[in-house]
Scaffold this active site. Structure first.
Site, PDB file in Angstrom:
ATOM      1  N   GLY A   1       0.843  -1.204   0.000  1.00  0.00           N
ATOM      2  CA  GLY A   1       0.000   0.000   0.000  1.00  0.00           C
ATOM      3  C   GLY A   1       0.874   1.248   0.000  1.00  0.00           C
ATOM      4  O   GLY A   1       1.895   1.286   0.675  1.00  0.00           O
TER       5      GLY A   1
ATOM      6  N   ARG B   1       0.553  -5.114  -4.806  1.00  0.00           N
ATOM      7  CA  ARG B   1       0.810  -6.134  -3.778  1.00  0.00           C
ATOM      8  C   ARG B   1       1.216  -7.449  -4.444  1.00  0.00           C
ATOM      9  O   ARG B   1       0.840  -8.523  -3.999  1.00  0.00           O
ATOM     10  CB  ARG B   1      -0.429  -6.318  -2.902  1.00  0.00           C
TER      11      ARG B   1
ATOM     12  N   ASP C   1       6.273  -5.322   5.617  1.00  0.00           N
ATOM     13  CA  ASP C   1       6.749  -6.686   5.865  1.00  0.00           C
ATOM     14  C   ASP C   1       6.549  -7.612   4.664  1.00  0.00           C
ATOM     15  O   ASP C   1       7.397  -8.468   4.388  1.00  0.00           O
ATOM     16  CB  ASP C   1       6.127  -7.274   7.137  1.00  0.00           C
TER      17      ASP C   1
ATOM     18  N   THR D   1       5.003   1.614   6.010  1.00  0.00           N
ATOM     19  CA  THR D   1       3.624   1.170   6.240  1.00  0.00           C
ATOM     20  C   THR D   1       2.878   2.275   6.963  1.00  0.00           C
ATOM     21  O   THR D   1       3.370   2.823   7.959  1.00  0.00           O
ATOM     22  CB  THR D   1       3.515  -0.131   7.061  1.00  0.00           C
TER      23      THR D   1
ATOM     24  N   ASP E   1       0.402   1.896   8.683  1.00  0.00           N
ATOM     25  CA  ASP E   1      -0.037   1.385   9.986  1.00  0.00           C
ATOM     26  C   ASP E   1       1.024   1.570  11.068  1.00  0.00           C
ATOM     27  O   ASP E   1       0.732   1.422  12.252  1.00  0.00           O
ATOM     28  CB  ASP E   1      -0.395  -0.098   9.888  1.00  0.00           C
TER      29      ASP E   1
ATOM     30  N   ASP F   1       3.518  -0.272  11.922  1.00  0.00           N
ATOM     31  CA  ASP F   1       3.633  -1.454  12.784  1.00  0.00           C
ATOM     32  C   ASP F   1       4.806  -2.366  12.428  1.00  0.00           C
ATOM     33  O   ASP F   1       4.829  -3.522  12.825  1.00  0.00           O
ATOM     34  CB  ASP F   1       2.321  -2.260  12.749  1.00  0.00           C
TER      35      ASP F   1
ATOM     36  N   ARG G   1      -4.527  -2.437  10.573  1.00  0.00           N
ATOM     37  CA  ARG G   1      -4.943  -3.844  10.435  1.00  0.00           C
ATOM     38  C   ARG G   1      -4.652  -4.654  11.702  1.00  0.00           C
ATOM     39  O   ARG G   1      -5.543  -5.289  12.261  1.00  0.00           O
ATOM     40  CB  ARG G   1      -4.208  -4.459   9.242  1.00  0.00           C
TER      41      ARG G   1
HETATM   42  O1  F6P Z   1      -1.336  -2.174   5.188  1.00  0.00           O
HETATM   43  C1  F6P Z   1      -1.648  -0.834   5.167  1.00  0.00           C
HETATM   44  C2  F6P Z   1      -3.112  -0.650   4.867  1.00  0.00           C
HETATM   45  O2  F6P Z   1      -3.353   0.721   4.644  1.00  0.00           O
HETATM   46  C3  F6P Z   1      -4.046  -1.189   5.930  1.00  0.00           C
HETATM   47  O3  F6P Z   1      -4.260  -0.307   6.988  1.00  0.00           O
HETATM   48  C4  F6P Z   1      -5.295  -1.455   5.135  1.00  0.00           C
HETATM   49  O4  F6P Z   1      -6.042  -2.475   5.716  1.00  0.00           O
HETATM   50  C5  F6P Z   1      -4.761  -1.865   3.818  1.00  0.00           C
HETATM   51  O5  F6P Z   1      -3.480  -1.325   3.694  1.00  0.00           O
HETATM   52  C6  F6P Z   1      -5.595  -1.408   2.650  1.00  0.00           C
HETATM   53  O6  F6P Z   1      -5.076  -1.980   1.515  1.00  0.00           O
HETATM   54  P1  F6P Z   1      -5.497  -1.624   0.048  1.00  0.00           P
HETATM   55  O7  F6P Z   1      -4.841  -0.322  -0.308  1.00  0.00           O
HETATM   56  O8  F6P Z   1      -4.965  -2.749  -0.776  1.00  0.00           O
HETATM   57  O9  F6P Z   1      -6.974  -1.500   0.001  1.00  0.00           O
END
Ligand code: F6P
Length: 345
Positions: free
Chosen positions: A10, A72, A103, A125, A127, A129, A171
């Site tokens: 992401g 991804r 990760d 990230t 998040d 984390d 998440r």
């Molecule tokens: O991993 C980071 C994150 O922003 C999470 O908080 C969220 O669940 C996910 O990516 C959203 O992913 P995508 O951009 O594939 O919808």
């Protein structure tokens, strides 16, 4: 040296600032040449590239997203994927590869290191984390956006005597929820680290009403869940790294709070708004420092490592350590939240 670069997973504000810093120092100090792979590992598998020069990386410091775009793509799920990566990187005669990612992305870097590819990682990230680093760029921007949203929700909640639940990203860790929740003065903050206690949520909302306040703000991380329950997701489809699309805990909570307390309740999901737009000055600084540290690692010949922030200093750790565990919100911050709330009777 000839150096490849990619951005995986992401996106988050600050990716372009890292790219710019790496390219500037590499070209101006070392005479390096750069190959940008498009859309994360997909660009390596498909040999889709763009030139990274002083010209192509000019004017991007303040821009969100990533000029290399992202995906991804999971090399582990592609038959012969790692062999293909080694072949493409070899074709470009690369001396090193810098991968910007979390990760999932770094787990691919690690496999490539074991196949002889000279990788350096930059932690990314929203998040916040990733273990081994005290901060990931993009997080500060996301918290700023979420805090402003919580501030704005206050006035409309107050005008209508409502409870408003604000769902934010996070998440497996509730860094955005707890930081924006505390900074925005939320009455209830829910994070993935602590199972939701609906009785307690309703007690806190009701307590406010009984003590003169006619509205409440609840901030919930998307990954927060009820005890023994699954995280609330949009369908059951998994991405290539096995993650469901989290969404809906805010609405679920809103319905339950209204049912149990009788107070009119609304929910809002901030979603990808938190990942978009221009990076904050803090994130531009952190991303730039990571970029300089990454190109320095390459020229120091230190591969299989991730640049990290420890306190106020940038240093580096083995890639394997970074993906070993999720960095979750600690008891110290959870105690700040409960310290602001009325004691349980
Ligand atoms: O991993 C980071 C994150 O922003 C999470 O908080 C969220 O669940 C996910 O990516 C959203 O992913 P995508 O951009 O594939 O919808």
């Amino acid at each position: 040296m000839r150096i490849g670069m990619l951005t995986g997973g992401g996106d988050c504000p600050g990716l372009n600032a890292v790219i710019r810093a790496v390219v500037r120092k590499g070209i101006q100090h070392h005479g390096d040449e750069f190959v940008g792979f498009m859309e994360g590992w997909r660009g390596v598998l498909d040999d889709a590239t763009m030139p990274l020069t002083l010209e192509t990386t000019s004017g991007i410091l303040h821009r969100g997203g990533t000029i290399l775009r992202s995906s991804r793509t999971n090399v582990k799920k592609v038959a012969g994927g790692f062999e293909r990566c080694v072949e493409v990187l070899g074709k470009h005669k690369l001396d090193a590869l810098i991968a910007l990612g979390g990760d999932d992305t770094q787990s691919i870097s690690l496999e490539l290191v074991q196949r002889g590819v000279k990788c350096v990682g930059v932690p990314k990230t929203i998040d916040n984390d990733l273990s081994g680093t005290d901060a990931c760029f993009g997080f500060d921007t996301a918290v700023g956006i979420a805090t402003e949203a919580v501030d704005r929700l206050h006035s409309t909640a107050e005008a209508h005597n409502r409870v408003i639940v604000c769902e934010v990203m996070g998440r497996d860790a509730g860094w955005i929820a707890i930081t924006a929740g505390i900074s925005g003065g939320a009455d209830v903050i829910l994070v993935p680290e602590v199972p939701i206690d609906m009785d307690e949520v309703c007690r806190l909302v009701t307590y406010r009403r009984e003590h003169g306040k006619k509205f409440s703000i609840v901030v919930a991380a998307e990954g927060a869940k009820l005890p023994e329950a699954e995280q609330v997701a949009l369908g059951t489809a998994l991405d290539s790294f096995g993650h469901v699309r989290l969404s809906g805990i805010g609405q679920m909570l809103a319905e339950e709070i209204e049912k149990r307390t009788g107070y009119e309740t609304r929910s809002v999901n901030l979603g990808h708004t938190q990942r978009g737009g221009t990076p904050s000055p803090y994130d531009r600084m952190l991303a730039t420092r990571y970029g300089i540290a990454a190109i320095d690692l390459v020229h120091a010949g230190k591969f299989g490592r991730l640049v990290v922030l420890k306190g106020t200093q940038i240093t580096d750790i083995p890639l394997a350590d970074a993906i070993a565990a999720t960095r979750t919100v600690g008891q110290d911050l959870l105690d700040v939240v409960t310290g602001l709330q009325p004691l349980r009777g």
